[in-house]
Design an enzyme around this catalytic site. Structure first.
Site, mmCIF file in Angstrom:
data_model
loop_
_atom_site.group_PDB
_atom_site.id
_atom_site.type_symbol
_atom_site.label_atom_id
_atom_site.label_comp_id
_atom_site.label_asym_id
_atom_site.label_seq_id
_atom_site.Cartn_x
_atom_site.Cartn_y
_atom_site.Cartn_z
ATOM 1 N N HIS A 1 16.950 69.907 43.570
ATOM 2 C CA HIS A 1 15.961 69.294 42.681
ATOM 3 C C HIS A 1 15.605 67.907 43.192
ATOM 4 O O HIS A 1 16.328 67.313 44.005
ATOM 5 C CB HIS A 1 16.451 69.237 41.233
ATOM 6 C CG HIS A 1 17.562 68.277 40.962
ATOM 7 N ND1 HIS A 1 17.362 66.945 40.682
ATOM 8 C CD2 HIS A 1 18.902 68.460 40.919
ATOM 9 C CE1 HIS A 1 18.524 66.353 40.475
ATOM 10 N NE2 HIS A 1 19.477 67.238 40.622
ATOM 11 N N CYS B 1 24.681 68.479 42.771
ATOM 12 C CA CYS B 1 23.407 69.074 43.161
ATOM 13 C C CYS B 1 22.973 68.602 44.546
ATOM 14 O O CYS B 1 23.504 67.640 45.088
ATOM 15 C CB CYS B 1 22.325 68.735 42.145
ATOM 16 S SG CYS B 1 22.460 69.671 40.610
#
Length: 228
Positions: free
Chosen positions: A183, A198
């Site tokens: 992301h 992440c």
């Protein structure tokens, strides 16, 4: 992130090959140190400064601007291990050029696959042996929140995702391992110490990943992030 797992915070771009831009950051209140650091000569060379191992006011301002740009604290212009570590990683990323899978560690028999090299903090998309996009710099999990290695699949995509753990936006989220996802983030890609697991990307790169990848596509994560 969802309650399925831990999320991340992260950022910036490098499309093969990596180009490094060193623009001065806005003036900040922190004063400049007159002390030479243990990596003074290496940092001077990286920044294109005279390589003499002595700290000048111009050296300090150049180092401080670099630190401010990438969120390295304290931003006092000291050529220490964190600052040099970021620069050294940038050098290694640049050296990869257009052949990020030279070591052959990311599978070439899966068709379209997103590869993540934790050791070099690089990611790319390949289709067999053909490089489809990248490599781009990424910001992966810090110590205690490492991005998990192995072969995975994208199982959920949410273009406007917001983490319900950290209450932060995670645009262009593509989840591949519990709460770990690709992301975009609004930080420097080289901002230490890293994400909460992440794979952070610039908005440009996250948008491209969103356009190229689909649910069910493979993701392969390997290596080990420096300092974890």
């Amino acid at each position: 992130m969802t309650r399925r797992g831990v999320v991340a915070l992260g950022v910036t771009g490098l499309v093969a090959p990596l180009t490094l831009a060193f623009t001065a950051a806005p003036a900040q209140a922190a004063s400049c140190t007159s002390q030479a650091g243990p990596y003074q000569k290496q940092v001077e060379k990286f920044l294109g400064r005279p390589v003499d191992g002595r700290q000048s006011s111009a050296d300090c301002r150049a180092i401080q601007a670099f630190q401010n740009k990438h969120g390295i604290t304290p931003a006092v212009g000291y050529a220490g291990p964190v600052t040099w570590g970021v620069m050294d990683l940038m050098n290694k990323q640049k050296a990869v050029g257009n052949n990020p899978n030279k070591d052959g560690k990311c599978p070439v028999d899966k068709g379209r696959i997103a590869c993540v090299n934790l050791s070099l903090q690089l990611s790319w998309i390949q289709d067999g042996k053909r490089l489809a996009y990248g490599p781009v710099p990424v910001r992966t999990g810090r110590k205690g929140y490492v991005t998990r290695t192995g072969l995975k699949k994208i199982y959920w995509r949410d273009i406007d995702h917001v983490s319900d753990i950290y209450d932060v936006p995670m645009p262009y989220s593509q989840f591949f391992d519990g709460g770990q996802a690709f992301h975009s983030v609004n930080l420097s890609m080289w901002n230490p110490p890293g994400s909460h697991g992440c794979v952070n990307m610039t908005t440009r790169d996250a948008k491209k990943y969103w356009s190229l990848l689909r649910t069910g596509d493979d993701v392969f994560v390997y290596g080990r992030k420096p300092g974890t």
